[in-house]
Design a protein around this motif. Sequence first.
Motif, PDB file in Angstrom:
ATOM      1  N   UNK A  21     -10.204  56.985 -18.619  1.00 30.98           N
ATOM      2  CA  UNK A  21     -10.805  58.225 -18.134  1.00 30.98           C
ATOM      3  C   UNK A  21     -10.398  58.535 -16.691  1.00 30.98           C
ATOM      4  N   UNK A  22      -9.892  57.535 -15.989  1.00 34.23           N
ATOM      5  CA  UNK A  22      -9.496  57.737 -14.591  1.00 34.23           C
ATOM      6  C   UNK A  22      -8.097  58.365 -14.547  1.00 34.23           C
ATOM      7  N   UNK A  23      -7.997  59.587 -14.992  1.00 32.40           N
ATOM      8  CA  UNK A  23      -6.690  60.230 -15.134  1.00 32.40           C
ATOM      9  C   UNK A  23      -5.976  60.395 -13.796  1.00 32.40           C
ATOM     10  N   UNK A  24      -6.731  60.526 -12.717  1.00 31.23           N
ATOM     11  CA  UNK A  24      -6.101  60.672 -11.410  1.00 31.23           C
ATOM     12  C   UNK A  24      -5.261  59.468 -11.039  1.00 31.23           C
ATOM     13  N   UNK A  25      -5.734  58.272 -11.374  1.00 30.93           N
ATOM     14  CA  UNK A  25      -4.967  57.058 -11.081  1.00 30.93           C
ATOM     15  C   UNK A  25      -3.636  57.062 -11.817  1.00 30.93           C
ATOM     16  N   UNK A  26      -3.667  57.468 -13.085  1.00 31.90           N
ATOM     17  CA  UNK A  26      -2.438  57.489 -13.869  1.00 31.90           C
ATOM     18  C   UNK A  26      -1.485  58.568 -13.361  1.00 31.90           C
ATOM     19  N   UNK A  27      -2.038  59.661 -12.857  1.00 31.70           N
ATOM     20  CA  UNK A  27      -1.189  60.708 -12.282  1.00 31.70           C
ATOM     21  C   UNK A  27      -0.483  60.203 -11.035  1.00 31.70           C
ATOM     22  N   UNK A  28      -1.205  59.419 -10.214  1.00 31.15           N
ATOM     23  CA  UNK A  28      -0.585  58.837  -9.020  1.00 31.15           C
ATOM     24  C   UNK A  28       0.580  57.938  -9.398  1.00 31.15           C
ATOM     25  N   UNK A  29       0.370  57.104 -10.416  1.00 29.19           N
ATOM     26  CA  UNK A  29       1.445  56.217 -10.875  1.00 29.19           C
ATOM     27  C   UNK A  29       2.629  57.025 -11.376  1.00 29.19           C
ATOM     28  N   UNK A  30       2.345  58.075 -12.165  1.00 24.34           N
ATOM     29  CA  UNK A  30       3.424  58.913 -12.697  1.00 24.34           C
ATOM     30  C   UNK A  30       4.205  59.575 -11.571  1.00 24.34           C
ATOM     31  N   UNK A  31       3.498  60.019 -10.525  1.00 27.00           N
ATOM     32  CA  UNK A  31       4.168  60.667  -9.403  1.00 27.00           C
ATOM     33  C   UNK A  31       5.089  59.701  -8.670  1.00 27.00           C
ATOM     34  N   UNK A  32       4.653  58.444  -8.509  1.00 29.19           N
ATOM     35  CA  UNK A  32       5.492  57.441  -7.852  1.00 29.19           C
ATOM     36  C   UNK A  32       6.760  57.198  -8.652  1.00 29.19           C
ATOM     37  N   UNK A  33       6.601  57.018  -9.966  1.00 30.75           N
ATOM     38  CA  UNK A  33       7.780  56.757 -10.789  1.00 30.75           C
ATOM     39  C   UNK A  33       8.691  57.980 -10.863  1.00 30.75           C
ATOM     40  N   UNK A  34       8.123  59.170 -10.704  1.00 35.03           N
ATOM     41  CA  UNK A  34       8.934  60.377 -10.693  1.00 35.03           C
ATOM     42  C   UNK A  34       9.898  60.353  -9.508  1.00 35.03           C
ATOM     43  N   UNK A  35       9.429  59.809  -8.378  1.00 36.24           N
ATOM     44  CA  UNK A  35      10.289  59.720  -7.206  1.00 36.24           C
ATOM     45  C   UNK A  35      11.461  58.775  -7.433  1.00 36.24           C
ATOM     46  N   UNK A  36      11.310  57.840  -8.350  1.00 33.46           N
ATOM     47  CA  UNK A  36      12.364  56.860  -8.622  1.00 33.46           C
ATOM     48  C   UNK A  36      13.131  57.194  -9.888  1.00 33.46           C
ATOM     49  N   UNK A  37      13.049  58.447 -10.336  1.00 32.48           N
ATOM     50  CA  UNK A  37      13.763  58.831 -11.556  1.00 32.48           C
ATOM     51  C   UNK A  37      15.246  59.044 -11.305  1.00 32.48           C
ATOM     52  N   UNK A  38      15.640  59.180 -10.048  1.00 35.85           N
ATOM     53  CA  UNK A  38      17.040  59.380  -9.676  1.00 35.85           C
ATOM     54  C   UNK A  38      17.650  58.031  -9.284  1.00 35.85           C
ATOM     55  N   UNK A  39      18.767  57.617  -9.898  1.00 29.92           N
ATOM     56  CA  UNK A  39      19.327  56.290  -9.586  1.00 29.92           C
ATOM     57  C   UNK A  39      19.753  56.141  -8.134  1.00 29.92           C
ATOM     58  N   UNK A  40      20.218  57.231  -7.517  1.00 29.97           N
ATOM     59  CA  UNK A  40      20.593  57.152  -6.101  1.00 29.97           C
ATOM     60  C   UNK A  40      19.370  56.886  -5.246  1.00 29.97           C
ATOM     61  N   UNK A  41      18.268  57.522  -5.583  1.00 32.46           N
ATOM     62  CA  UNK A  41      17.026  57.311  -4.836  1.00 32.46           C
ATOM     63  C   UNK A  41      16.541  55.880  -5.006  1.00 32.46           C
ATOM     64  N   UNK A  69       4.678  49.452  -2.716  1.00 37.10           N
ATOM     65  CA  UNK A  69       6.111  49.290  -2.477  1.00 37.10           C
ATOM     66  C   UNK A  69       6.585  47.903  -2.857  1.00 37.10           C
ATOM     67  N   UNK A  70       5.798  46.884  -2.508  1.00 37.54           N
ATOM     68  CA  UNK A  70       6.205  45.513  -2.826  1.00 37.54           C
ATOM     69  C   UNK A  70       6.292  45.298  -4.332  1.00 37.54           C
ATOM     70  N   UNK A  71       5.320  45.817  -5.075  1.00 39.25           N
ATOM     71  CA  UNK A  71       5.331  45.642  -6.524  1.00 39.25           C
ATOM     72  C   UNK A  71       6.516  46.364  -7.157  1.00 39.25           C
ATOM     73  N   UNK A  72       6.815  47.568  -6.673  1.00 43.84           N
ATOM     74  CA  UNK A  72       7.971  48.292  -7.200  1.00 43.84           C
ATOM     75  C   UNK A  72       9.266  47.541  -6.905  1.00 43.84           C
ATOM     76  N   UNK A  73       9.357  46.988  -5.694  1.00 43.35           N
ATOM     77  CA  UNK A  73      10.541  46.211  -5.327  1.00 43.35           C
ATOM     78  C   UNK A  73      10.686  44.999  -6.240  1.00 43.35           C
ATOM     79  N   UNK A  74       9.608  44.277  -6.447  1.00 42.22           N
ATOM     80  CA  UNK A  74       9.666  43.098  -7.317  1.00 42.22           C
ATOM     81  C   UNK A  74      10.034  43.492  -8.740  1.00 42.22           C
ATOM     82  N   UNK A  75       9.466  44.590  -9.226  1.00 38.46           N
ATOM     83  CA  UNK A  75       9.767  45.040 -10.579  1.00 38.46           C
ATOM     84  C   UNK A  75      11.254  45.378 -10.717  1.00 38.46           C
ATOM     85  N   UNK A  76      11.805  46.072  -9.723  1.00 36.27           N
ATOM     86  CA  UNK A  76      13.214  46.437  -9.772  1.00 36.27           C
ATOM     87  C   UNK A  76      14.100  45.206  -9.835  1.00 36.27           C
ATOM     88  N   UNK A  77      13.776  44.209  -9.034  1.00 33.98           N
ATOM     89  CA  UNK A  77      14.613  43.021  -9.011  1.00 33.98           C
ATOM     90  C   UNK A  77      14.474  42.212 -10.297  1.00 33.98           C
TER      91      UNK A  77
END
Length: 266
Positions: free
Chosen positions: A24-44, A104-112
Amino acid sequence: MQCQALPHQHGEGPQTARIQAQLEQTGNFQTIADVFKQLSDPTRVRIFWLLCHCEECVVNISAMMNMSSPAVSHHLRPLKDSGLIISRRDGKEVYYRAADTTQSRLLHQMMERVMEIACPEAPQDIPDPVYGPSCTEHSCTGHVHPPELPPDQLAVVHAVHDQLLGHMEQRITIEELSRQHHINPTTLKAAFKAVYGTSIAAHIKQHRMEQAAGLLRQTDMSIADIARAVGYDSQSKLTAAFKSYFQIVPTEYRKNARFVGRRETG
């Protein structure tokens, strides 16, 4: 909000209710979606990953990415707006790095983990795997606080880390390090990885490459002298390692960096 009863009941009432409540906490999921949207470009993604490892200005990011400064700035803006990176001004220059946040740290770890950038542990010498944890050029941002480790092991890991970074021109095997610091080699490797998130070999290569890049940009040292300064016994070995790391040979890296610098100042 009261959770709805599911059409099929499987005896998981309390757990299901907690899951429904989180959904039900849709705002939290929207925040996550927005973060991943920023990383949808491989150059980014590449720029974010780069800034997880060093703090750099647009000119140097452009040289390392082999891109124009306006193109880099185009990608930096949404990364900064999303809170994944931060900046600081030093005179006329602006420097960027990954934000020191859990996100940021979690995204970095996930990428690696996904890309398997952190290489397997090398059995003998310290040469040649690739990237590790977030570091600035020539030095780490600070000792990482790992999961539970005995204080003596933690002290050894920090001592080994400082020794390696203070003598990057030297080649020291893990066996030599373990004898000097009175620790089993397997224990040393496991403890180091627990603290810094990658193998000793990968970590020291990261710093060697970053130092080599800095010397290429900031000095007129020959490639052979830079190779010796960062622990390679020949220009050809540094060139091979540098190309595998930056996807460009040292001579071209230096030429690109100077061209971008002249264009920016001109």
